[in-house]
Scaffold this motif. Structure first.
Motif, PDB file in Angstrom:
ATOM      1  N   ASP A  40       0.808  -1.228   0.000  1.00 11.14           N
ATOM      2  CA  ASP A  40       0.000   0.000   0.000  1.00 11.14           C
ATOM      3  C   ASP A  40       0.837   1.272   0.000  1.00 11.14           C
ATOM      4  OD1 ASP A  40       0.922   0.203   2.592  1.00 11.14           O
ATOM      5  OD2 ASP A  40      -0.963  -0.407   3.513  1.00 11.14           O
ATOM      6  N   GLY A  41       2.138   1.127  -0.183  1.00  6.25           N
ATOM      7  CA  GLY A  41       2.986   2.298  -0.355  1.00  6.25           C
ATOM      8  C   GLY A  41       3.476   2.945   0.914  1.00  6.25           C
ATOM      9  N   THR A  42       3.090   2.450   2.080  1.00  7.92           N
ATOM     10  CA  THR A  42       3.590   3.022   3.322  1.00  7.92           C
ATOM     11  C   THR A  42       4.899   2.345   3.723  1.00  7.92           C
ATOM     12  OG1 THR A  42       2.275   1.488   4.653  1.00  7.92           O
ATOM     13  CG2 THR A  42       1.284   3.611   4.109  1.00  7.92           C
ATOM     14  N   THR A  43       5.609   2.944   4.654  1.00 12.78           N
ATOM     15  CA  THR A  43       6.918   2.441   5.037  1.00 12.78           C
ATOM     16  C   THR A  43       7.029   2.347   6.550  1.00 12.78           C
ATOM     17  OG1 THR A  43       7.854   4.673   5.087  1.00 12.78           O
ATOM     18  CG2 THR A  43       8.002   3.472   3.005  1.00 12.78           C
TER      19      THR A  43
END
Length: 278
Positions: A72-75
């Motif tokens: 989902d593109g989060t880190t």
């Protein structure tokens, strides 16, 4: 306080997708227990997370969150630091800024009873260690983050206190967590003109998996075990719900207070202890 129990409650529930989208959230004491549960919760709700702990275990936890968040593109990233010193807190903040460029939310979760015994049995060095463990990490982290949040004219600080400010066999810990409540109230006054909210939760007894890195010596003698059992008994008796909470039940209120949904709440301490107000 936390205790090992049957219900681990390590997974987030009642997720609000996207609630922290675009925000950088720093969680201290994130390698285990409530801190880990909070980091998982805000990561699942879209935050880019920085997990801070003095235990190397934090890098393993961050890697797990990063792997689950990759789609989902989060880190998520781990930072090791000793928050009992201002130097350690400053280094953690600087590293988080270096990695993420900004910090929108700081969740101060470091702390926990080291010993459990009547006050007359504490030695001076033990009292000092309890205060260093459960007061200074919050005090130093708030001081370290404040100039950055003032410069960006916004931010949220969520401190984790305790209802054990009214509890047996933990006077030094109670003093430290009472200090955390005072930090919350006083700093909220100073920070509000800069668009910064400062809030806190006060957890009660919380079931958690066995700690991989222990806080201190475990009860050994029959007398020490009896002293610890007094804490357990008092915790349950003081709760209207007559039980310990779960990690999920602590992470949820912390995430709420950290979110924009709580935008008109500052200076408040929310007891999360089944009706025990501390």
């Amino acid at each position: 306080m936390s205790v090992t129990g049957a219900r681990e409650g390590t997974g987030a529930r009642a997720i609000s997708p996207g609630r922290f989208a675009g925000k950088v959230v720093v969680v201290t004491g994130a390698a285990q227990g409530i801190g880990r549960a909070v980091a998982a919760r805000v990561a699942a709700e879209g935050a880019d997370t920085v997990l801070v702990d003095r235990a190397e275990l934090v890098h393993e936890v961050a890697a797990e969150l990063a792997a689950s968040a990759a789609t989902d593109g989060t880190t998520a990233v781990g930072v090791t630091a000793d928050l009992e010193t201002f130097q350690g807190a400053s280094a953690a903040v600087e590293e988080a800024l270096k990695l993420r460029g900004r910090i929108d939310v700081l969740i101060n979760n470091v702390g926990g009873t080291i010993w459990a015994k009547p006050f007359e049995h504490y030695g001076p060095e033990e009292i000092t260690k309890e205060i260093q463990r459960s007061l200074f990490p919050t005090l130093w982290a708030c001081r370290a983050i404040l100039p950055h949040m003032i410069s960006q004219q916004g931010g949220v600080i969520v401190n984790v206190a305790s209802v054990a400010t009214r509890g047996v066999n933990r006077v030094p810990y109670a003093a430290a967590k009472g200090g955390v409540k005072a930090i919350t109230a006083a700093l909220a006054l100073e920070a509000a003109p800069h668009g910064i909210r400062v809030v806190a939760t006060a957890p009660g007894g919380t079931e958690a998996p066995p700690r991989k890195v222990v806080r201190g010596p475990q009860p050994d003698s029959d007398r020490e075990k009896a002293w610890y059992q007094q804490i357990v008994d008092q915790t349950i008796d003081s709760s209207l719900m007559k039980r310990y909470g779960t990690l999920d039940e602590q992470a949820g209120p912390i995430a709420f207070l950290a979110s924009d949904e709580a935008s008109y709440i500052t200076g408040s301490v929310l007891a999360v202890a089944g009706g025990d107000l501390g």
